[in-house]
Scaffold this active site. Sequence first.
Site, PDB file in Angstrom:
ATOM      1  N   LEU A 183     -23.983  -2.736  30.263  1.00 13.35           N
ATOM      2  CA  LEU A 183     -24.517  -0.931  29.886  1.00 13.35           C
ATOM      3  C   LEU A 183     -23.699  -0.288  30.414  1.00 13.35           C
ATOM      4  CD1 LEU A 183     -28.079  -2.118  29.179  1.00 13.35           C
ATOM      5  CD2 LEU A 183     -25.722  -1.753  27.329  1.00 13.35           C
ATOM      6  N   ASP A 184     -23.737   0.784  30.641  1.00 11.31           N
ATOM      7  CA  ASP A 184     -22.901   2.326  30.547  1.00 11.31           C
ATOM      8  C   ASP A 184     -23.957   2.828  31.888  1.00 11.31           C
ATOM      9  OD1 ASP A 184     -20.847   2.313  29.574  1.00 11.31           O
ATOM     10  OD2 ASP A 184     -20.976   3.441  28.412  1.00 11.31           O
ATOM     11  N   LYS A 185     -23.249   3.477  32.533  1.00 13.90           N
ATOM     12  CA  LYS A 185     -24.440   3.617  33.999  1.00 13.90           C
ATOM     13  C   LYS A 185     -26.425   4.713  32.897  1.00 13.90           C
ATOM     14  CE  LYS A 185     -24.830   6.129  38.124  1.00 13.90           C
ATOM     15  NZ  LYS A 185     -23.984   6.273  39.279  1.00 13.90           N
TER      16      LYS A 185
END
Length: 236
Positions: free
Chosen positions: A104-106
């Site tokens: 998942l993106d930051k």
Amino acid sequence: MAAVRLEKYLADAGCGSRSQIKALLKQGRVSVDGNVEKDGSRREDYAQHEVRLDGSVVSYEKYVYYLLNKPQGVVSATKDALSDTVIGLLAGVNTKGLFPVGRLDKDTEGLLLITNDGELAHNLLSPKKHVAKKYYVNLDKALSEENRIKIEEGIDIGDEKPCLPAKIERVENAKKPGDLSCMITITEGRYHQVKRMFEACGLTVTYLKRISMGNLTLPETLHPGEFLKIDREEIL
Ligand code: URA
């Protein structure tokens, strides 16, 4: 399971670091088949014996599965020079060999599975399996009917092939008043896929949270940063 040193068996079962385990043994807190064992170097197939720590049975599990509600600001990696990682959030867990299943993106929140089971991870991530992933999305502007149809039919985001058809659901109870929210379900895992799908419609994703992946759904009671140990059977 082959014969291993008791120290290794306890370490692999997540009972502590090597030095903590040496101390536990010395303090007489470990028993094997009812007898206190202070010698951590003795080799046995301990899976065939009853090992207890402070009276509780120590069970060795080859594969473990954790469901994390990933908070924003941590990276989906095992190590990172600059940022905190999702693995670092598993307080009190023996994290040796654990990795996140996909990324998942930051700045994305939500459901992330963490395991040491490579085969299961492959089955969940393989493009051929089309495992469904559902996200809650906030947008900067309203999604038009025309763009909803484009996404549902398979939007072109500039890759070699357009995205596979996705499903959009309207949500009534937005997070904050004025939020322009929807749910989107995709069956691929392209880089920044959800953000790029809406970007291709001229919209910006202002908040993204994964709600489910395959059979797994994020429990509403699990807050960002919290995690649960789950069973293999709950996943696929
Ligand atoms: N799609 C994105 O754009 N970001 C994520 O973190 C997951 C899916």
